[in-house]
Write a protein that holds these residues in place. Structure first.
Motif, PDB file in Angstrom:
ATOM      1  N   ARG A  31      38.292 -67.129 121.122  1.00 31.96           N
ATOM      2  CA  ARG A  31      37.359 -66.133 120.588  1.00 31.96           C
ATOM      3  C   ARG A  31      37.226 -64.937 121.536  1.00 31.96           C
ATOM      4  NH1 ARG A  31      34.643 -70.756 119.621  1.00 31.96           N
ATOM      5  NH2 ARG A  31      33.000 -70.326 121.133  1.00 31.96           N
ATOM      6  N   GLN A  34      39.046 -61.508 121.216  1.00 35.93           N
ATOM      7  CA  GLN A  34      38.650 -60.470 120.261  1.00 35.93           C
ATOM      8  C   GLN A  34      38.781 -59.072 120.874  1.00 35.93           C
ATOM      9  OE1 GLN A  34      37.086 -61.011 116.803  1.00 35.93           O
ATOM     10  NE2 GLN A  34      38.131 -59.039 116.934  1.00 35.93           N
ATOM     11  N   ASP A  35      38.367 -58.907 122.140  1.00 38.77           N
ATOM     12  CA  ASP A  35      38.421 -57.583 122.780  1.00 38.77           C
ATOM     13  C   ASP A  35      39.860 -57.087 122.858  1.00 38.77           C
ATOM     14  OD1 ASP A  35      35.731 -57.589 123.093  1.00 38.77           O
ATOM     15  OD2 ASP A  35      35.746 -58.193 125.216  1.00 38.77           O
ATOM     16  N   LEU A  37      42.373 -57.981 121.010  1.00 45.38           N
ATOM     17  CA  LEU A  37      42.881 -57.671 119.669  1.00 45.38           C
ATOM     18  C   LEU A  37      42.335 -56.329 119.188  1.00 45.38           C
ATOM     19  CD1 LEU A  37      42.617 -61.204 118.000  1.00 45.38           C
ATOM     20  CD2 LEU A  37      44.693 -60.003 118.713  1.00 45.38           C
ATOM     21  N   ASP A  38      41.074 -56.061 119.492  1.00 48.99           N
ATOM     22  CA  ASP A  38      40.504 -54.755 119.117  1.00 48.99           C
ATOM     23  C   ASP A  38      41.191 -53.631 119.887  1.00 48.99           C
ATOM     24  OD1 ASP A  38      38.754 -56.051 117.460  1.00 48.99           O
ATOM     25  OD2 ASP A  38      37.038 -55.973 118.842  1.00 48.99           O
ATOM     26  N   VAL A  62      46.100 -60.694 114.111  1.00 50.22           N
ATOM     27  CA  VAL A  62      44.656 -61.001 114.008  1.00 50.22           C
ATOM     28  C   VAL A  62      44.432 -62.129 112.995  1.00 50.22           C
ATOM     29  CG1 VAL A  62      42.426 -60.094 113.221  1.00 50.22           C
ATOM     30  CG2 VAL A  62      43.878 -58.714 114.731  1.00 50.22           C
ATOM     31  N   ASN A  66      42.816 -65.673 113.713  1.00 52.37           N
ATOM     32  CA  ASN A  66      41.662 -66.197 112.971  1.00 52.37           C
ATOM     33  C   ASN A  66      41.921 -67.635 112.520  1.00 52.37           C
ATOM     34  OD1 ASN A  66      39.715 -64.260 113.062  1.00 52.37           O
ATOM     35  ND2 ASN A  66      40.387 -63.175 111.247  1.00 52.37           N
ATOM     36  N   ARG A 172      36.003 -61.137 111.943  1.00 52.23           N
ATOM     37  CA  ARG A 172      35.914 -61.325 113.388  1.00 52.23           C
ATOM     38  C   ARG A 172      36.236 -62.782 113.728  1.00 52.23           C
ATOM     39  NH1 ARG A 172      36.072 -56.766 115.760  1.00 52.23           N
ATOM     40  NH2 ARG A 172      34.756 -57.392 117.538  1.00 52.23           N
ATOM     41  N   LEU A 173      36.642 -63.013 114.952  1.00 52.47           N
ATOM     42  CA  LEU A 173      36.995 -64.380 115.366  1.00 52.47           C
ATOM     43  C   LEU A 173      35.767 -65.301 115.344  1.00 52.47           C
ATOM     44  CD1 LEU A 173      39.473 -63.696 118.307  1.00 52.47           C
ATOM     45  CD2 LEU A 173      39.987 -64.174 115.908  1.00 52.47           C
ATOM     46  N   SER A 174      34.589 -64.732 115.635  1.00 54.79           N
ATOM     47  CA  SER A 174      33.381 -65.574 115.597  1.00 54.79           C
ATOM     48  C   SER A 174      33.134 -66.074 114.171  1.00 54.79           C
ATOM     49  CB  SER A 174      32.176 -64.786 116.102  1.00 54.79           C
ATOM     50  OG  SER A 174      32.042 -63.590 115.354  1.00 54.79           O
TER      51      SER A 174
END
Lengths: 543, 107
Positions: A31, A34-35, A37-38, A62, A66, A172-174
């Motif tokens: 998780r 995420q940064d 990937l962004d 992404v 996921n 989002r991954l979350s």
């Protein structure tokens, strides 16, 4: 896959929890990507067809991430549930095997429970042992069922993840982790079909804590009226069922009022709204923990709408008396108002199967009461001191229930028109633990309608309902006096309920004239039957 | 660098993006989730779950390696894109500079 007791004992559920912990750490690391990937997005940095292709590639990464995150969360949740499920199943088995060992039973690898002790000559002990045999067998069986369920569910879940069927979405991954966690919940193990008290109890303890909560919330009808389920769980389930009722009847309103007035001191152990009359089993105190439990069955004419409050008061007063005699903490004592049957009413008197003049209604109620009593005993790991008290027609129900093996230690019959037997040996009670109370002027107690008048049953201990100077208690008169606060009969019931035989006040007076008359007629009847039998056997022409 | 007719690009930012995805690949490569699955066999020896865990471990090893490789390729592509644009830009600049200080209208 066949699972033996040896297999289950070899299980080490903490390894599943450790795997879940390790994978949860991996999930957190995933998780945290995420940064990155962004930051890898080229939107606004690179426009044009090449830039669009680069962004499409990143989105594929992404999506794939996921799915990895969701799969990880799914496995973590599945392992957590499996760890708890496996631990519960194993604990049920270990406890059953320790119980078996302590009682002199052996458990083989297939889960069969074998009695290795020589049989007792005492029929009560034999019945008691058979009950334990069944309970231990049921616990072993359900432990294996729960273990198989745990294995099948976890294997299925791992298979689904391996096939790539867990979709983490494109957010989002979350969010993907949340989706995965939801996928990791296992299906509920359905209750045993046609099982005994031991099956239900072991099924319940084989569930995880979360599954127990789900059943109370979503399937309260599975357990609300189910013997063998712990009292607290039954209570919570029945509260859910009670809340579902839109327009309550007078009985339900009385019940709701009482429960609202004592939210933590009553347990709604059964609720049946399907019949003409509301059926309720109400506990006062904590049935899961009390050392002494007394189950009281009222008689003719009792209804929830009309009598619940009065009976509740009687039980509260009785428990106070028990505590005073016992000296232990209040939590040691509990009582139950058993209205799990609808007692015959006045307008039933001419209705076959419902009339108070026959035992049909009592016979159908007795099976339910026996199940409940068995459940009080079977829902607990310890062995509570369990007493029953039947008043009036309820004493007949109680007597008939005690023909089953129930784990009851004490039986009291109050104002009894008969216990349904001529011989106390028919009842599954320890010898010397059957008590009879008959107040002066109690015409119902003199009726002797159902079996021999309890005043003359062999081995029945007759207790006083007269005033006692020694205990400072008052005398009672008539059919409705037995639970009067401060009375000798209430004192005697409290002594029975709390296991204090030294405090019992015996009835030392002679039988009443109606009792003697009834007994004389019964003996004449017996003599007549014996004469008939003799003549039939020795006089060939005798019709 | 931008062009209203079809494309625009900021090569240094592309290199940052490439670095980000390469970093993600590197971090993923350092994870070994399949090894934790071996504990299932220790927890439930001989069970169906243990066999399923072995299958999943294989799938995860392959899946994680594929993602890592794809992410690395993506980073390389971004970096190459940035390099290519800069190279084209440099070549174009060089051609223009090779014309010296001549007036562009001086034929």
């Amino acid at each position: 896959m066949t699972l033996s007791t040896g297999d289950l004992l070899a299980w080490l559920p903490h390894n599943l929890a450790a795997a879940a912990d390790a994978l949860a750490g991996t999930g957190a690391s995933l998780r945290a990507l995420q940064d990155e990937l962004d930051d890898a997005s080229v939107i606004g940095l690179w426009t044009g067809s090449a830039g669009a292709s680069a962004e499409a590639d990143r989105l594929r990464l992404v999506h794939a991430m996921n799915d990895l995150v969701a799969s990880m969360a799914c496995v973590v949740r599945g392992l957590d549930v499996a760890a708890e499920g496996a631990a519960h199943a194993r604990r049920v088995l270990v406890e059953a095997m320790e119980w078996a060992r302590a009682e002199g039973f052996a458990v083989d690898l297939a889960g069969a429970v074998l009695d290795v002790r020589p049989p007792s000559p005492d029929p009560h002990a034999v019945a008691d042992r058979l009950r334990r045999h069944h309970e231990i067998s049921d616990h072993v069986e359900q432990a294996l069922v729960a273990a198989r369920h745990t294995d099948e569910e976890l294997a299925g879940l791992l298979g689904v993840v391996a096939l790539g069927l867990v979709d983490g979405g494109s957010g989002r991954l979350s969010g993907a982790a949340t989706l995965g966690t939801r996928e990791g919940e296992r299906t509920l193990l359905t209750p045993p079909v046609g099982g005994r008290v031991g099956d239900w109890n072991a099924w319940w303890w084989g569930l995880t804590d979360g599954e127990q909560r789900r059943i109370i919330a979503l399937h309260p009808e599975w357990i609300g009226n189910t013997d063998g389920i712990p009292a607290r769980a039954r209570h919570l389930a029945n509260l859910r069922l009670l809340a579902r009722w839109g327009t309550p009847t007078a009985g339900l309103r009385a019940l709701q009022r009482l429960l609202a007035a004592h939210p933590d001191e009553r347990q709604l152990l059964a609720l049946d709204t399907t019949g003409r009359d509301l059926r309720v089993v109400l506990g006062v105190g904590d049935l899961d923990r009390a050392r002494h439990v007394l189950v009281v069955t009222p008689g003719f004419g009792t209804t929830v709408a009309g009598d619940l409050d009065a009976w509740d008061d009687r039980l509260v007063d009785l428990l106070a008396r028990s505590r005073a005699l016992d000296g232990g903490p209040a939590s040691d004592h509990a009582a139950v108002l058993w209205l799990g049957h609808a007692p015959p009413q006045l307008d039933d008197t001419l209705v076959p199967g419902r009339t108070v003049l026959r035992d049909d209604a009592a016979r159908s109620a007795a099976d339910d009461l026996a199940g409940f009593l068995d459940g009080v005993d079977g829902s607990r790991a310890d062995d509570p001191h369990l007493g029953v008290a039947g008043h009036s027609y309820g004493s007949l129900v109680t007597g008939l229930a005690l023909r089953h093996s129930t784990g009851v230690d004490e039986g009291a019959f109050l104002g009894s028109p008969g216990t349904g037997t001529d011989d106390l040996g028919d009842l599954d009670l320890p010898r010397g633990h059957a008590f009879h109370l008959e107040a002066s002027g109690d015409l119902i107690g003199d009726a002797g309608l159902f079996g021999r008048d309890p005043s003359f049953l062999e081995d029945m201990r007759h207790l006083s309902t007269e005033a006692s100077a020694e205990w400072g208690t008052s005398g009672g008169r008539g059919h409705s006096s037995y639970f009067d606060d401060g009375s000798t009969s209430q004192h005697n019931l409290a002594a029975i309920a709390s296991g204090h035989p030294e405090a019992l006040v015996d009835d030392t007076g002679p039988p009443s004239l109606p009792d003697l008359t009834r007994e004389g007629l019964w003996r004449l009847g017996e003599l007549d039957a014996r004469l008939e039998d003799l003549l039939a056997r020795h006089v060939p022409a005798w019709p | 660098m931008s062009n209203d007719a079809g494309f625009g690009v900021r090569p240094p930012a592309l290199r940052d993006a490439a670095g980000a995805i390469a970093g993600a690949a590197e971090q993923l490569g350092a994870l070994a989730p399949a090894s934790a699955l071996s504990r299932i066999e220790r927890g439930l020896p001989g069970s169906a779950s243990a066999a399923a865990a072995r299958d999943l471990a294989r799938v995860w090893r392959r899946g994680y390696a594929e993602w890592e490789a794809a992410a690395r390729r993506h980073g390389v592509a971004l970096r190459a894109g940035a390099d290519d644009y800069e190279a084209v830009d440099a070549r174009a600049a060089a051609r223009l500079e090779s014309r010296g200080s001549r007036d562009p209208l001086d034929r």
